[in-house]
Scaffold this motif. Structure first.
Motif, short mmCIF file in Angstrom:
data_model
loop_
_atom_site.label_atom_id
_atom_site.label_comp_id
_atom_site.label_asym_id
_atom_site.label_seq_id
_atom_site.Cartn_x
_atom_site.Cartn_y
_atom_site.Cartn_z
N GLU A 34 0.79 -1.25 0.02
CA GLU A 34 0.00 -0.16 0.02
C GLU A 34 0.99 1.26 0.00
N ALA A 35 1.86 1.33 0.96
CA ALA A 35 2.73 2.58 0.97
C ALA A 35 3.52 2.57 -0.40
N VAL A 36 3.84 1.55 -1.06
CA VAL A 36 5.03 1.75 -2.14
C VAL A 36 3.96 2.21 -3.23
N LEU A 37 2.82 1.81 -3.56
CA LEU A 37 1.80 2.15 -4.53
C LEU A 37 1.24 3.66 -4.37
N VAL A 52 1.94 6.55 -6.93
CA VAL A 52 0.73 7.08 -7.57
C VAL A 52 1.40 8.77 -7.54
N ALA A 53 1.72 9.16 -6.19
CA ALA A 53 2.09 10.56 -5.87
C ALA A 53 3.17 10.95 -6.82
N LEU A 54 4.20 10.11 -7.22
CA LEU A 54 5.09 10.47 -8.16
C LEU A 54 4.72 10.63 -9.46
N LEU A 55 3.91 9.78 -10.03
CA LEU A 55 2.88 9.75 -11.35
C LEU A 55 2.15 11.19 -11.62
N ASP A 56 1.50 11.46 -10.23
CA ASP A 56 0.55 12.79 -10.40
C ASP A 56 1.34 13.92 -10.54
N GLU A 61 5.41 -3.47 -14.52
CA GLU A 61 4.40 -4.12 -13.34
C GLU A 61 4.02 -3.01 -12.48
N LEU A 62 5.01 -2.31 -12.27
CA LEU A 62 4.80 -1.08 -11.19
C LEU A 62 3.65 -0.14 -11.79
N LEU A 63 3.83 0.15 -13.00
CA LEU A 63 2.79 1.13 -13.49
C LEU A 63 1.46 0.52 -13.49
N ASP A 64 1.38 -0.86 -13.78
CA ASP A 64 0.03 -1.53 -13.69
C ASP A 64 -0.58 -1.51 -12.22
N ARG A 65 0.30 -1.82 -11.41
CA ARG A 65 -0.19 -1.87 -10.25
C ARG A 65 -0.37 -0.42 -9.51
N ALA A 66 0.11 0.61 -9.77
CA ALA A 66 0.02 1.90 -9.46
C ALA A 66 -1.44 2.34 -10.00
N THR A 67 -1.63 2.14 -11.41
CA THR A 67 -2.65 2.37 -11.87
C THR A 67 -4.05 1.84 -11.54
N ASP A 68 -3.99 0.45 -10.88
CA ASP A 68 -4.92 -0.19 -10.14
C ASP A 68 -5.22 0.34 -8.89
N HIS A 69 -4.19 0.86 -8.29
CA HIS A 69 -4.37 1.39 -6.95
C HIS A 69 -4.94 2.70 -7.08
N ALA A 70 -4.89 3.36 -8.06
CA ALA A 70 -5.78 4.60 -8.26
C ALA A 70 -7.08 4.34 -8.62
#
Length: 238
Positions: A24-27, A31-35, A67-76
Motif C-alpha cells: 500500500e505504501a509503495v503504490l 501514484v504520488a510521483l505519477l501525479d 508491473e509497477l505502472l500497472d499496479r499503481a494504476t490499479d491502486h488509483a
C-alpha cells in the motif's frame, strides 16, 4: 487488454527478502510521483528515495517498471471503483452508466497518466476489471445481445478514456509559460479558419465560433450523450 487469469494485487516474487514497507505504501508513493510528473518520473530510484529505503525493497513487490505502472494504476482506480460502488442504482441503467462514465472521466482528467494503463493488464489490475464489470452490468439490464453489450461498453470506455487522454495532453509551452491564455491560443486557429474559402471548408467555417472558447467537459458530455443515445435506441428504451 489481457485475459483475467488472476486478480491478485498482493503477489510478490519468491525468494526475495521482504521489504520494510507495505505494498500500500509503495503504490501510494508511486501514484504520488505519477501525479507530480507522469510516467517518466516514476523510477525505482526515485520511488526508493521517496520511501526512504533501498531499491531492493521495490523489487520485492514488483518485477519491473511495467508491473509497477500497472499496479499503481490499479491502486488509483480503486478510488474510482469505490465512488462508483457508492452511487445509488436508479431505474434507468443508461443513466447509471452515464454517472459511472463521468466518474471515470473526471478521475482520468485529474490524473492523465491513467489513460495509458487502464485495463492494460487485468492479471494484476483487479480494480480495473471490477470497474469494467460494473459498467457492463448496467447493459445486462437492457435487451441486448452479448456482442451488443461488449460493443456498448467498449464504446463508452473509448469515449471516456480517449477524450480524457486528449484533454490530458500537455498544453503548448507558451500557454504553460503564461505568455498567452487558452482562449487567445485557440483564437489563432479560429481566425485562420474564418479566413478559409467557404466553398472548400463550409463546415470548418460554420463551427469556428463554437470552437472558440469551447468547454472541454461540455464537449465530452456531448460525445457521451451521443453514444448513450445510440445505446438507448438499440435497446429499445426511452
Amino acid at each position: 487488454m489481457t485475459g483475467p487469469r488472476a486478480l491478485s494485487t498482493e503477489g510478490s516474487p519468491r525468494g526475495r527478502k521482504r521489504g520494510s514497507h507495505s505494498l500500500e505504501a509503495v503504490l501510494s508513493a508511486a501514484v504520488a510521483l505519477l501525479d507530480e510528473a507522469g510516467a517518466p518520473a516514476l523510477t525505482f530510484r526515485a520511488l526508493a528515495a521517496r520511501l526512504g529505503t533501498g531499491v531492493g525493497t521495490i523489487y520485492w513487490y514488483v518485477s519491473n517498471k511495467e508491473e509497477l505502472l500497472d499496479r499503481a494504476t490499479d491502486h488509483a482506480i480503486g478510488g474510482v471503483l469505490a465512488l462508483v460502488e457508492a452511487q445509488p442504482e436508479s431505474d434507468d441503467p443508461i443513466a447509471d452508466l452515464r454517472a459511472m462514465a463521468i466518474t471515470l472521466f473526471d478521475a482520468i482528467v485529474d490524473r492523465p497518466w491513467l489513460s495509458a494503463y487502464f485495463m492494460r493488464n487485468t492479471d494484476v489490475q483487479g480494480n480495473s476489471l471490477r470497474l469494467y464489470e460494473k459498467l457492463g452490468q448496467q447493459t445486462l439490464r437492457l435487451d441486448l445481445t452479448p456482442r451488443q453489450r461488449f460493443h456498448a461498453v467498449s464504446a463508452v470506455t473509448g469515449v471516456v478514456v480517449g477524450t480524457a487522454a486528449d484533454l490530458g495532453v500537455e498544453a503548448p509551452q507558451e500557454v504553460l509559460d503564461g505568455h498567452v491564455d487558452r482562449d487567445a491560443y485557440l483564437g489563432r486557429f479560429v481566425e485562420q479558419w474564418r479566413s478559409l474559402d467557404g466553398a472548400e471548408f463550409p463546415f470548418v467555417q460554420q463551427i469556428a465560433d463554437e470552437f472558440a472558447g469551447h468547454d472541454d467537459r461540455d464537449q465530452f458530455l456531448a460525445a457521451l450523450e451521443l453514444t448513450l443515445s445510440g445505446l438507448r435506441l438499440q435497446a429499445g428504451t426511452r
